[in-house]
Design a protein around this motif. Structure first.
Motif: not given
Length: 408
Positions: A19-21, A52, A55-56, A59-60, A232, A305-307
């Motif tokens: 996840d984004e965390s 980590s 976040p962006k 995830i990518t 973001e 979220s940015s996502r």
């Protein structure tokens, strides 16, 4: 030696839960892997942990590294230590056209004929058997990004001596001929396309019973186009960033490296902001005490979220592309490839075209280097001819002749 995968186990399954965390867990049993080793999965997890904090980026990177591992396992049948350059060339072709399609891409809906992205896990935490690593094949620009991430992964593996040598992926050759300048010119939207997308949104807004999603969608598009904020940044700020100074409105943004900048708010966007705020039940103008998220969920209390922001824009772009496909196939293809960052590039491109000084564009975009900003300066041949045509030695010769005559 490549191990054969049983026919009923050929469908790629998730390797990670993340996840984004920045949290990441391995969810696949290493004993179920026919080609990758548990160590291969562990070094991938260690590599991803380096990202980590962002976040962006995390995830990518997690998405692309997992895809590559799945291709090694289910597609090529090879461990990380045995990947060769020729296989990475094959991987690039695979990203453009994953085969078999039904094993790698989400299945088309029976009614819509589209391939909506299925979540990897159900709400109860169980594996979703409909999940696939891709919604659709990737386009060239996305493939480049994926290969750059894989390239960095192997560089780290070579540095850590997990692999004997970097297998020299084709991204090295791509980067020698691929420039950020060319990337920007390929990744912005013409004004006419943006206006068409706005018309599509307005049409949906007028017909919708629940107007909030469409009010927000229009506002998101205009926010990115008129301010050039990064995705973001939009996901982490609230309405208190709007400030009024000498009767002019600005937006105060804290960007990369905690760098702060103050971006002028255009009259057109101020009108759109007022319309959006009134439409969702807020006061006409923001105040320093207004901590409504810059892009909120429907409760107006939490930021999306940015996502999710990027997903909203891509859904809109794809929807508009479908409507435009017969009339303007090229424009439709641009919209299918577009993302939130394309609107940031559009912002910089049109400021440059409208004659905004380069240092002002740099400040508005939050670039640390002026060289990064100069890619938006792209005068056409006619403009360059006009700016160059007066270069001459004649005036110098005349001046010298005149001076020597007067001296005599």
């Amino acid at each position: 030696m490549k191990r054969q995968i049983p026919e009923n186990d050929r469908i790629p399954r998730p390797i990670f839960r993340y996840d984004e965390s920045g949290a990441l867990d391995v969810v696949i049993d290493s004993s179920a892997l026919a080609n990758l080793s548990a160590a291969d999965v562990d070094v991938a997890k260690t590599f991803l942990a380096r990202y980590s904090a962002d976040p962006k980026t995390f995830i990518t990177y997690a998405k692309e590294i997992e895809r590559f591992l799945l291709w090694c396992e289910y597609g090529e049948g090879v461990s990380l230590r045995n990947v060769q350059e020729s296989q990475l060339t094959d991987y690039r072709k695979f990203l453009l056209a994953p085969k078999p399609m039904d094993l790698w891409c989400t299945k088309k809906g029976a009614k819509t004929g589209k391939r909506p992205r299925a979540p990897r896990f159900k709400s109860d935490g169980e594996l979703n058997l409909a999940w696939r690593p891709f919604a659709t094949p990737l386009v060239n620009t996305t493939v480049r990004k994926a290969l750059v991430i894989v390239d960095r992964f192997f560089k780290q593996l070579a540095y850590d001596r997990y692999v004997e040598r970097h297998p020299l992926p084709p991204t090295r050759r791509v980067r020698n001929t691929y420039s950020f300048s060319r990337s920007v010119k390929q990744r912005y939207l013409e004004r006419e396309l943006i206006e068409f997308v706005l018309q599509v949104i307005t049409g949906r807004l007028n017909k919708a019973d629940d107007k909030f999603p469409w009010l927000r969608a229009r506002y998101i598009l205009l926010l990115f186009f008129h301010t050039g904020v990064r995705i973001e940044e939009a996901a982490t700020h609230d309405m208190s960033v709007f400030v009024r100074e000498n009767n002019e409105w600005f937006i105060d943004i804290t960007g990369k490296g905690e760098k702060q900048r103050r971006v002028p708010v255009t009259d057109e966007f101020l009108d759109a902001l007022v319309e959006y705020r009134e439409g969702i039940g807020l006061a006409r103008f923001p105040s320093p005490e207004d901590h409504t998220p810059l892009i909120p969920d429907q409760t107006l209390r939490r930021s999306i979220s940015s996502r999710r922001i990027d997903q909203i824009l891509q859904e809109i772009f794809h929807n508009a592309a479908e409507m435009l496909s017969k009339k303007d196939p090229q424009g439709a293809q641009q919209l299918r490839s577009a993302s939130a960052h394309w609107l940031r590039h559009s912002y910089g491109t049109y400021l440059a075209r409208d004659g905004t000084p380069i240092h002002d564009i740099q400040e508005n975009l939050g670039h640390s280097s002026l060289q990064t900003t100069t890619v938006y300066i792209e005068p056409g041949n006619a403009e360059r001819h006009k700016n160059t045509r007066n270069l001459s030695l004649r005036s110098m010769g005349k001046a010298k002749t005149s001076k020597s005559t007067s001296d005599s």
